[in-house]
Design a protein around this motif. Structure first.
Motif, PDB file in Angstrom:
ATOM      1  N   PHE A   1       0.817  -1.030   0.004  1.00  0.00           N
ATOM      2  CA  PHE A   1       0.048  -0.051   0.172  1.00  0.00           C
ATOM      3  C   PHE A   1       0.621   0.810   0.206  1.00  0.00           C
ATOM      4  N   GLU A   2       1.638   1.389   1.158  1.00  0.00           N
ATOM      5  CA  GLU A   2       2.857   2.608   0.957  1.00  0.00           C
ATOM      6  C   GLU A   2       3.481   3.179   0.021  1.00  0.00           C
ATOM      7  N   PRO A   3       4.029   2.167  -0.576  1.00  0.00           N
ATOM      8  CA  PRO A   3       4.550   2.117  -2.036  1.00  0.00           C
ATOM      9  C   PRO A   3       3.815   2.552  -3.110  1.00  0.00           C
ATOM     10  N   LEU A   4       2.861   2.211  -2.880  1.00  0.00           N
ATOM     11  CA  LEU A   4       2.374   2.238  -4.385  1.00  0.00           C
ATOM     12  C   LEU A   4       1.263   4.051  -4.029  1.00  0.00           C
ATOM     13  N   VAL A   5       1.103   4.256  -2.527  1.00  0.00           N
ATOM     14  CA  VAL A   5       1.097   5.582  -2.076  1.00  0.00           C
ATOM     15  C   VAL A   5       2.633   6.533  -2.893  1.00  0.00           C
ATOM     16  N   GLN A   6       3.083   5.965  -2.138  1.00  0.00           N
ATOM     17  CA  GLN A   6       4.503   6.947  -2.777  1.00  0.00           C
ATOM     18  C   GLN A   6       4.486   7.139  -4.177  1.00  0.00           C
ATOM     19  N   ASN A   7       4.871   6.690  -4.802  1.00  0.00           N
ATOM     20  CA  ASN A   7       4.279   6.621  -6.092  1.00  0.00           C
ATOM     21  C   ASN A   7       3.156   7.282  -7.561  1.00  0.00           C
ATOM     22  N   GLY A   8       2.371   7.599  -6.323  1.00  0.00           N
ATOM     23  CA  GLY A   8       0.966   7.897  -6.915  1.00  0.00           C
ATOM     24  C   GLY A   8      -0.073   7.497  -7.557  1.00  0.00           C
ATOM     25  N   ILE A   9       0.138   6.253  -7.156  1.00  0.00           N
ATOM     26  CA  ILE A   9      -0.797   5.469  -7.767  1.00  0.00           C
ATOM     27  C   ILE A   9      -1.963   5.493  -6.570  1.00  0.00           C
ATOM     28  N   ILE A  10      -1.955   5.462  -5.736  1.00  0.00           N
ATOM     29  CA  ILE A  10      -2.850   5.630  -4.724  1.00  0.00           C
ATOM     30  C   ILE A  10      -2.841   7.039  -4.306  1.00  0.00           C
ATOM     31  N   ASP A  11      -3.683   7.904  -4.531  1.00  0.00           N
ATOM     32  CA  ASP A  11      -4.261   9.262  -4.165  1.00  0.00           C
ATOM     33  C   ASP A  11      -4.625   9.365  -2.388  1.00  0.00           C
ATOM     34  N   THR A  12      -4.593   9.179  -1.698  1.00  0.00           N
ATOM     35  CA  THR A  12      -4.994   8.862  -0.241  1.00  0.00           C
ATOM     36  C   THR A  12      -5.715  10.321   0.109  1.00  0.00           C
ATOM     37  N   ASN A  13      -5.804  11.528  -1.201  1.00  0.00           N
ATOM     38  CA  ASN A  13      -6.760  12.698  -0.823  1.00  0.00           C
ATOM     39  C   ASN A  13      -8.560  12.477  -0.987  1.00  0.00           C
ATOM     40  N   LYS A  14      -7.967  11.080  -1.796  1.00  0.00           N
ATOM     41  CA  LYS A  14      -9.214  10.558  -2.258  1.00  0.00           C
ATOM     42  C   LYS A  14      -9.350   9.803  -1.422  1.00  0.00           C
TER      43      LYS A  14
ATOM     44  N   LYS B   1      -7.494   8.287   5.971  1.00  0.00           N
ATOM     45  CA  LYS B   1      -8.415   8.551   7.044  1.00  0.00           C
ATOM     46  C   LYS B   1      -9.129   8.356   6.385  1.00  0.00           C
ATOM     47  N   LYS B   2      -9.518   8.189   4.831  1.00  0.00           N
ATOM     48  CA  LYS B   2     -10.258   8.354   4.676  1.00  0.00           C
ATOM     49  C   LYS B   2     -10.869   6.647   3.512  1.00  0.00           C
ATOM     50  N   VAL B   3     -11.644   6.330   3.840  1.00  0.00           N
ATOM     51  CA  VAL B   3     -11.131   4.576   3.677  1.00  0.00           C
ATOM     52  C   VAL B   3     -12.755   3.492   4.297  1.00  0.00           C
ATOM     53  N   SER B   4     -13.234   2.784   3.364  1.00  0.00           N
ATOM     54  CA  SER B   4     -14.579   2.611   3.271  1.00  0.00           C
ATOM     55  C   SER B   4     -14.568   0.721   2.779  1.00  0.00           C
ATOM     56  N   HIS B   5     -15.500   0.545   2.606  1.00  0.00           N
ATOM     57  CA  HIS B   5     -15.375  -0.635   1.783  1.00  0.00           C
ATOM     58  C   HIS B   5     -16.995  -0.801   0.910  1.00  0.00           C
ATOM     59  N   ILE B   6     -17.029  -1.912   0.133  1.00  0.00           N
ATOM     60  CA  ILE B   6     -18.385  -2.233  -0.478  1.00  0.00           C
ATOM     61  C   ILE B   6     -19.041  -3.098   0.259  1.00  0.00           C
ATOM     62  N   GLU B   7     -20.403  -2.980   0.650  1.00  0.00           N
ATOM     63  CA  GLU B   7     -21.501  -4.221   0.769  1.00  0.00           C
ATOM     64  C   GLU B   7     -21.331  -5.802  -0.097  1.00  0.00           C
ATOM     65  N   GLY B   8     -21.114  -5.958   0.264  1.00  0.00           N
ATOM     66  CA  GLY B   8     -21.731  -7.492  -0.014  1.00  0.00           C
ATOM     67  C   GLY B   8     -19.963  -8.203  -1.406  1.00  0.00           C
ATOM     68  N   GLY B   9     -19.646  -6.457  -1.394  1.00  0.00           N
ATOM     69  CA  GLY B   9     -17.675  -7.095  -2.173  1.00  0.00           C
ATOM     70  C   GLY B   9     -18.310  -7.562  -3.971  1.00  0.00           C
ATOM     71  N   PHE B  10     -17.106  -8.367  -4.461  1.00  0.00           N
ATOM     72  CA  PHE B  10     -17.035  -8.804  -5.118  1.00  0.00           C
ATOM     73  C   PHE B  10     -18.663  -9.674  -5.969  1.00  0.00           C
TER      74      PHE B  10
END
Length: 129
Positions: free
Chosen positions: A70-83, A108-117
């Protein structure tokens, strides 16, 4: 002295997590993705994706590797934690437990989808094999 310890079941952990986290519907997740307001993360394992495919425009980070990837993907700009970081697994249990991990990592901004895939397959989302 005999010390007895009560071990919580996975169902108990999921139930407790569900009371403390943000759960959204497939439609809410679709709107967020359409507006480019979320990181959609599939935390299922590669073997699951091989059988069912995944959601178009989602990022696969297997639950078993999340803390390391997770953290490397944030550092590389693949995941934007402002979203909003929106997680899904097969049915919703693993993603519920994973929210706590991401919160502990500082997300801080994290959720999950009810029922999943299983729910996403029958929604507006496109499946890619």
């Amino acid at each position: 002295y005999i010390i007895t310890m009560t071990i919580k079941t996975a169902q108990t952990l999921v139930s407790e997590a569900m009371q403390e986290l943000k759960t959204i519907s497939a439609d809410e997740a679709y709107k967020l993705l359409e507006q480019n307001d979320c990181n959609l993360i599939d935390i299922r394992e590669p073997s699951e994706l091989e059988k069912t495919g995944t959601i178009e425009n989602s990022i696969n980070i297997p639950r078993s590797h999340l803390e390391f990837q997770f953290e490397p993907l944030v550092q590389n700009g693949i995941i934007d934690t402002n979203k909003e970081t929106v997680l899904f697994c097969a049915a919703g249990g693993r993603s519920a437990l994973t929210i706590k991990t991401l919160q502990e990592m500082g997300c801080k901004k994290v959720s999950h989808i009810e029922g999943g895939f299983s729910v996403l397959q029958n929604s507006k989302f496109k499946i890619k094999k």
